[in-house]
Design a protein around this motif. Structure first.
Motif, PDB file in Angstrom:
ATOM      1  N   TYR A  16       0.853  -1.193   0.000  1.00 30.74           N
ATOM      2  CA  TYR A  16       0.000   0.000   0.000  1.00 30.74           C
ATOM      3  C   TYR A  16       0.884   1.237   0.000  1.00 30.74           C
ATOM      4  O   TYR A  16       2.044   1.191   0.437  1.00 30.74           O
ATOM      5  CB  TYR A  16      -0.873   0.062   1.258  1.00 30.74           C
ATOM      6  N   ASN A  17       0.331   2.364  -0.447  1.00 34.51           N
ATOM      7  CA  ASN A  17       1.068   3.618  -0.294  1.00 34.51           C
ATOM      8  C   ASN A  17       0.849   4.169   1.110  1.00 34.51           C
ATOM      9  O   ASN A  17       0.152   3.556   1.939  1.00 34.51           O
ATOM     10  CB  ASN A  17       0.680   4.629  -1.381  1.00 34.51           C
ATOM     11  N   THR A  18       1.437   5.314   1.405  1.00 32.81           N
ATOM     12  CA  THR A  18       1.352   5.875   2.754  1.00 32.81           C
ATOM     13  C   THR A  18      -0.074   6.208   3.167  1.00 32.81           C
ATOM     14  O   THR A  18      -0.378   6.263   4.364  1.00 32.81           O
ATOM     15  CB  THR A  18       2.209   7.146   2.855  1.00 32.81           C
ATOM     16  N   ALA A  19      -0.948   6.409   2.189  1.00 31.90           N
ATOM     17  CA  ALA A  19      -2.354   6.706   2.479  1.00 31.90           C
ATOM     18  C   ALA A  19      -3.189   5.443   2.649  1.00 31.90           C
ATOM     19  O   ALA A  19      -4.403   5.531   2.904  1.00 31.90           O
ATOM     20  CB  ALA A  19      -2.941   7.575   1.367  1.00 31.90           C
ATOM     21  N   GLY A  20      -2.564   4.281   2.500  1.00 28.44           N
ATOM     22  CA  GLY A  20      -3.292   3.035   2.665  1.00 28.44           C
ATOM     23  C   GLY A  20      -3.992   2.546   1.416  1.00 28.44           C
ATOM     24  O   GLY A  20      -4.813   1.618   1.475  1.00 28.44           O
ATOM     25  N   ILE A  21      -3.670   3.147   0.275  1.00 29.74           N
ATOM     26  CA  ILE A  21      -4.265   2.712  -0.998  1.00 29.74           C
ATOM     27  C   ILE A  21      -3.447   1.554  -1.574  1.00 29.74           C
ATOM     28  O   ILE A  21      -2.221   1.623  -1.648  1.00 29.74           O
ATOM     29  CB  ILE A  21      -4.310   3.880  -1.999  1.00 29.74           C
ATOM     30  N   SER A  22      -4.139   0.491  -1.964  1.00 25.91           N
ATOM     31  CA  SER A  22      -3.474  -0.703  -2.467  1.00 25.91           C
ATOM     32  C   SER A  22      -2.712  -0.418  -3.759  1.00 25.91           C
ATOM     33  O   SER A  22      -3.248   0.185  -4.691  1.00 25.91           O
ATOM     34  CB  SER A  22      -4.498  -1.811  -2.710  1.00 25.91           C
TER      35      SER A  22
END
Length: 232
Positions: free
Chosen positions: A158-164
């Protein structure tokens, strides 16, 4: 003694469906695919199930053994950004999970998919955030295997924003002298083992982009290195 598990449902759940709706299966043979992992390529997207971590944010840790016995395995995964010439991606969240030496997963069991009930424990699951070199390191054990699948490790980034960003699986090198041959299926042995070229997830990885580099020994333990590039 390695316990037997019921596997037909697991096999079906992990199957990769081709464009004509068919699936692949079979025991196969030890492959000789040359891994190109580490180049600026993207690993195929693979199934997350059937045993994904239920609450991955609860297991932020580098040592994921939880008392599970097996040959020591240090797992080093480097995340690169395909949109930046595959340069190291800092701050990416990396979840991994895999089965134990017997081929069983934590958080599941007591059903037809896995007879051994491990619903109340959380071994061999963890989350780390990549450093400035794009690297995460986990201390674990060498995974076992279960019918219909080659030895593998699941990865979700995931990225830092929690997006897969990516869900894939890591395969192991095969053949004489490899870590897989040395471990030899623990006490289960390798009779009936499904090799990468017949595995319904890895069989279409013709260039070896999903195959890690694994070095080490039974006494000193093993180290796995894998480069995973994502579009960030």
């Amino acid at each position: 003694m390695i316990g037997a598990i019921s596997t037909p449902v697991i096999i079906d759940a992990c199957k990769k469906t081709s464009t004509d709706g068919s699936t692949t299966a079979g025991s196969g043979t030890a492959g000789t695919t040359t891994s190109t992992n580490g180049s600026c390529t993207v690993a195929p997207t693979e199934t997350e199930g059937p045993f994904p971590t239920k609450t991955p944010a609860s297991y932020v840790r580098s040592d994921i053994t939880d008392g599970k016995m097996g040959y020591k395995l240090s797992i080093k995964i480097t995340i690169g950004n395909i949109n930046n010439s595959c340069a190291a991606l800092a701050g990416a969240i990396v979840d991994i999970w895999h089965c134990d030496a017997e081929g069983n997963y934590s958080e599941y069991g007591g059903t037809g998919m896995q007879s051994t009930n491990y619903q109340s424990v959380h071994f061999l699951r963890g989350r780390q955030t990549t450093n400035t070199d794009g690297l995460v390191t986990f201390t674990s054990i060498f995974p076992g295997w279960y019918s219909g699948r080659a030895t593998h490790i699941h990865v979700h980034v995931y990225n830092t924003a929690g997006i897969s960003l990516s869900i894939t699986q890591i395969a192991f090198p095969e053949g004489s002298g490899t870590a897989l041959a040395l471990v030899n299926g623990y006490s289960k042995g390798m009779s009936g083992y499904t090799y990468n070229n017949a595995d319904n997830v890895f069989s279409d990885d013709k260039t070896g982009v999903e195959i890690a580099t694994v070095t080490g020994s039974l006494t000193a333990g093993f180290e796995l290195n894998f480069k995973l590039n994502v579009k960030a």
